[in-house]
Design a protein around this motif. Structure first.
Motif, mmCIF file in Angstrom:
data_model
loop_
_atom_site.group_PDB
_atom_site.id
_atom_site.type_symbol
_atom_site.label_atom_id
_atom_site.label_comp_id
_atom_site.label_asym_id
_atom_site.label_seq_id
_atom_site.Cartn_x
_atom_site.Cartn_y
_atom_site.Cartn_z
ATOM 1 N N SER B 28 0.824 -1.212 0.000
ATOM 2 C CA SER B 28 0.000 0.000 0.000
ATOM 3 C C SER B 28 0.856 1.260 0.000
ATOM 4 O O SER B 28 0.422 2.319 -0.435
ATOM 5 C CB SER B 28 -0.935 -0.010 1.212
ATOM 6 O OG SER B 28 -0.181 -0.134 2.402
ATOM 7 N N VAL B 29 2.071 1.143 0.492
ATOM 8 C CA VAL B 29 3.009 2.258 0.465
ATOM 9 C C VAL B 29 4.336 1.739 -0.081
ATOM 10 O O VAL B 29 4.563 0.536 -0.126
ATOM 11 C CB VAL B 29 3.232 2.863 1.867
ATOM 12 C CG1 VAL B 29 1.934 3.452 2.401
ATOM 13 C CG2 VAL B 29 3.777 1.823 2.825
ATOM 14 N N THR B 30 5.191 2.647 -0.502
ATOM 15 C CA THR B 30 6.488 2.221 -1.029
ATOM 16 C C THR B 30 7.326 1.636 0.095
ATOM 17 O O THR B 30 7.600 2.309 1.087
ATOM 18 C CB THR B 30 7.236 3.400 -1.660
ATOM 19 O OG1 THR B 30 6.454 3.927 -2.724
ATOM 20 C CG2 THR B 30 8.579 2.927 -2.210
#
Lengths: 114, 113
Positions: B28-30
């Motif tokens: 969902s995030v880097t």
């Protein structure tokens, strides 16, 4: 710096016997990880310590596997009543604190249960 | 949950040729992104890592990797491979390098003479 040291490199146990694997992390590293590697399953996370405290053991088979870190210089992985499916290479790794730091791996212990 | 896919279990390349090993991740995030190499009967060694900044990162032994946020990929490249590059290469991600790494299944690199 000798790196992460794992002993023994190879261990053969009879079915039903106990196996204890040893890991000496790099001096000063606060995080210690245990992984299991097999051809079929690949790399599997087992457990993780930070500053000797168990943080996450979600990968550990509950009934026969246990891990400890009694001091900052070593950790042990104990497998009771070993079964043929426990045969694998067990990898220990350590890292220092801070984001983005490298995880250093030992050469592993190859456990064969006969 | 995070996951890592290495679609190629085995890649064969002629010595001196260029190389690309593919890695795609789901997060969902880097995350932190890593490439590790495992030589026979050895532990894993870090080749390179990425978290932010220039999407092309340089590693050891002439390896580089390019991060693509739009493609959720982190492919490994080398301009000219050597026989000593024969090994298994693993892509991994982590939200925190002090926490567990999520591993791809690995790509075995075979170098033809």
């Amino acid at each position: 710096n000798a790196g992460v040291i794992q002993t023994p490199r190879h261990k053969v146990t009879g079915k039903g016997q106990e196996a204890t694997l040893w890991c000496e992390p790099i001096s000063g590293h606060s995080a210690v990880f245990w992984y299991r590697q097999t051809i079929v399953q690949g790399l599997e996370f087992l457990t993780y310590f930070r500053n000797q405290a168990p943080i996450d053991d979600s990968g550990m088979p509950k009934e026969r596997f246990s891990a400890q870190m009694p001091n900052q210089s070593h950790s042990t992985l104990k497998i009771q009543s070993t079964q043929p499916q426990d045969s694998a290479v067990y990898l220990c790794a350590s890292s220092s604190t801070g984001g983005g730091t490298e995880v250093f791996f030992g050469k592993g212990t190859r456990l064969t249960v006969v | 949950a995070q996951s890592v896919t290495q679609p190629d279990a085995r890649v064969t390349v002629s010595e001196g040729a260029s190389l690309q090993l593919r890695c795609k991740y789901s997060s969902s995030v880097t995350p932190y992104l890593f490439w590790y190499v495992q030589y026979p009967r050895q532990g894993l060694q870090l080749l390179l890592k990425y978290y932010s900044g220039d999407p092309v990162v340089q590693g050891v032994n002439g390896f580089e990797a390019e991060f693509s946020k739009s493609n959720s990929s982190f492919h490994l490249r080398k301009a000219s491979v050597h026989w000593s590059d024969s090994a298994v290469y693993f892509c991994a991600v982590s939200m925190d390098s002090n926490y567990q790494l999520i591993w791809g299944s690995g790509t075995k690199l075979i170098i033809k003479p």
